[in-house]
Design a protein around this motif. Structure first.
Motif, short mmCIF file in Angstrom:
data_model
loop_
_atom_site.label_atom_id
_atom_site.label_comp_id
_atom_site.label_asym_id
_atom_site.label_seq_id
_atom_site.Cartn_x
_atom_site.Cartn_y
_atom_site.Cartn_z
N SER A 195 0.84 -1.19 0.00
CA SER A 195 0.00 0.00 0.00
C SER A 195 0.88 1.25 0.00
N ILE A 196 0.49 2.26 -0.78
CA ILE A 196 1.27 3.51 -0.79
C ILE A 196 0.38 4.70 -0.44
N ASP A 197 0.84 5.48 0.50
CA ASP A 197 0.22 6.76 0.88
C ASP A 197 -1.25 6.64 1.25
N GLY A 198 -1.70 5.42 1.57
CA GLY A 198 -3.11 5.23 1.90
C GLY A 198 -4.03 5.47 0.72
N LYS A 199 -3.48 5.45 -0.52
CA LYS A 199 -4.26 5.79 -1.71
C LYS A 199 -4.41 4.65 -2.70
N GLU A 200 -3.36 3.83 -2.83
CA GLU A 200 -3.38 2.75 -3.80
C GLU A 200 -2.78 1.50 -3.17
N ILE A 254 3.39 -14.76 -6.37
CA ILE A 254 3.35 -14.98 -7.82
C ILE A 254 3.96 -16.32 -8.21
N THR A 255 4.71 -16.94 -7.29
CA THR A 255 5.25 -18.27 -7.60
C THR A 255 4.18 -19.34 -7.48
N GLU A 256 3.09 -19.01 -6.82
CA GLU A 256 2.00 -19.96 -6.62
C GLU A 256 0.83 -19.71 -7.56
N ARG A 257 0.55 -18.42 -7.79
CA ARG A 257 -0.61 -18.07 -8.61
C ARG A 257 -0.41 -16.68 -9.18
N GLU A 258 -0.37 -16.54 -10.49
CA GLU A 258 -0.04 -15.27 -11.12
C GLU A 258 -1.26 -14.38 -11.26
N THR A 259 -1.87 -14.09 -10.11
CA THR A 259 -3.04 -13.23 -10.06
C THR A 259 -2.93 -12.34 -8.82
N ALA A 260 -3.23 -11.06 -8.99
CA ALA A 260 -3.24 -10.14 -7.85
C ALA A 260 -4.35 -9.13 -8.09
N PHE A 261 -4.54 -8.23 -7.13
CA PHE A 261 -5.63 -7.26 -7.20
C PHE A 261 -5.11 -5.86 -6.90
N TYR A 262 -5.55 -4.92 -7.71
CA TYR A 262 -5.23 -3.51 -7.49
C TYR A 262 -6.48 -2.80 -7.00
#
Length: 260
Positions: free
Chosen positions: A195-200, A207-215
Motif C-alpha cells: 500500500s502507498i500513501d493510503g491511496k493505492e 506470484i510463484t504460486e498463482r499469477e493473479t493479484a488485485f489492485y
C-alpha cells in the motif's frame, strides 16, 4: 532458429520477413531464388517479401548482370536501427498515453484483477516509485526479494512500515514475524499486501504460486487491509517475548474461530 524468428516477430516483422533476413545474414549476398531455397519461403512470395524489406531499409538490392542480388543490412546496423526505432516509438507512445490519461475522467474507486507475474511485479514497482510519504507492506520472502531493490530506493524518499515473513534482517521499519506452527504450515497462502500513501494498493498470493493479484484505490479496502497489517504487527510484538503457553493459546483460539 525458431526462437530468433519469434523474437524478430516481436519487433514487428512477420514470419517470412524474419526468415528472409536471417537467410541473408547466414549466406550473405544472394539471389531471390537462393533466399527462397535457404529460408523455405515459397518462390511465389519471395520477391514480395524481399521488396518489402528493401522498402524498410533492412535489405539492400543491387543489379548485377541484369540480375537482382540481395544482401542484409549489417547486423550491428540493424540492431542499432531497431534500438533507435524502439526508443522513438516508446517515447512517442509514452507521451501520447500520458496526455490521454490526463484527459480521461477519473474512474470510480475500484478493484481490478492483475494477471501475469511480470505485470504484477511491474505494477508493484510502479507504485513504489509513486510513493511520496508512506509505504505499508505485509510480505513473504519470495516477493520481498523480487522487490527489495525497489523498496530500498523508495525508502530514501518515504517511510516504510509493515511486517515480513521468512526474511532475515529486513529493512528498517519492518517487523519480522515470529515463526509459528501456523506460518510453518501455511502452504500456498503466502499473500502479500503493498500500500502507498493510503491511496493505492496491490494484494494477492505469491506470484510463484498463482499469477493473479488485485489492485485497488478504494479507501475502504485500503483501510481494512492496512489495519489488518497493524493488527498482525501488534499481536506479533505482544507475543514475541512471551512463553510458549501464550503461543499455544493463540493457536487454539485461531483454530476454534476458523473451524466449521
Amino acid at each position: 532458429m525458431q526462437d530468433i524468428i519469434k523474437k524478430m516477430q516481436s519487433l514487428g516483422f512477420n514470419q517470412y520477413e524474419a526468415k528472409a533476413y536471417l537467410a541473408l545474414v547466414r549466406i550473405g549476398s544472394a539471389s531471390a531464388y537462393q533466399v527462397s531455397k535457404d529460408s523455405g519461403i515459397p518462390r511465389a512470395r519471395i520477391y514480395e517479401i524481399l521488396n518489402g524489406l528493401e522498402q524498410q531499409g533492412i535489405v539492400l538490392k543491387e543489379e548485377i548482370n541484369d540480375a537482382a542480388q540481395y544482401s542484409p543490412l549489417p547486423v550491428d546496423v540493424f540492431l542499432e536501427s531497431m534500438q533507435v526505432n524502439w526508443r522513438t516509438n516508446f517515447e512517442s507512445i509514452s507521451e501520447s498515453l500520458k496526455d490521454l490519461e490526463k484527459t480521461e475522467l477519473t474512474p470510480d474507486n475500484r478493484v481490478a484483477t492483475l494477471k501475469g507475474a511480470e505485470h504484477i511485479l511491474s505494477y508493484c514497482r510502479t507504485l513504489l516509485k509513486k510513493a511520496e510519504k508512506k509505504i505499508v507492506i505485509s510480505i513473504w520472502g519470495d516477493m520481498y526479494e523480487e522487490l527489495l531493490s525497489d523498496l530500498q530506493k523508495a525508502t530514501k524518499l518515504c517511510a516504510l512500515k509493515g511486517i515480513v515473513f521468512e526474511v532475515e534482517q529486513p529493512l528498517a521499519g519492518l517487523d519480522y514475524h515470529r515463526t509459528t506452527s501456523y506460518t510453518k504450515n501455511i502452504g500456498h497462502q503466502k499473500w502479500f499486501i503493498l500500500s502507498i500513501d493510503g491511496k493505492e494498493m496491490i494484494y494477492g498470493p505469491s506470484i510463484t504460486e498463482r499469477e493473479t493479484a488485485f489492485y485497488t484505490d478504494d479507501p475502504v479496502h485500503i483501510y481494512l487491509l492496512e489495519n489488518y497489517i497493524w493488527h498482525d504487527i501488534l499481536v506479533n510484538r505482544l507475543v514475541k517475548n512471551q512463553d510458549a503457553i501464550v503461543e499455544k493459546w493463540i493457536a487454539t483460539e485461531r483454530e476454534q474461530f476458523f473451524s466449521l
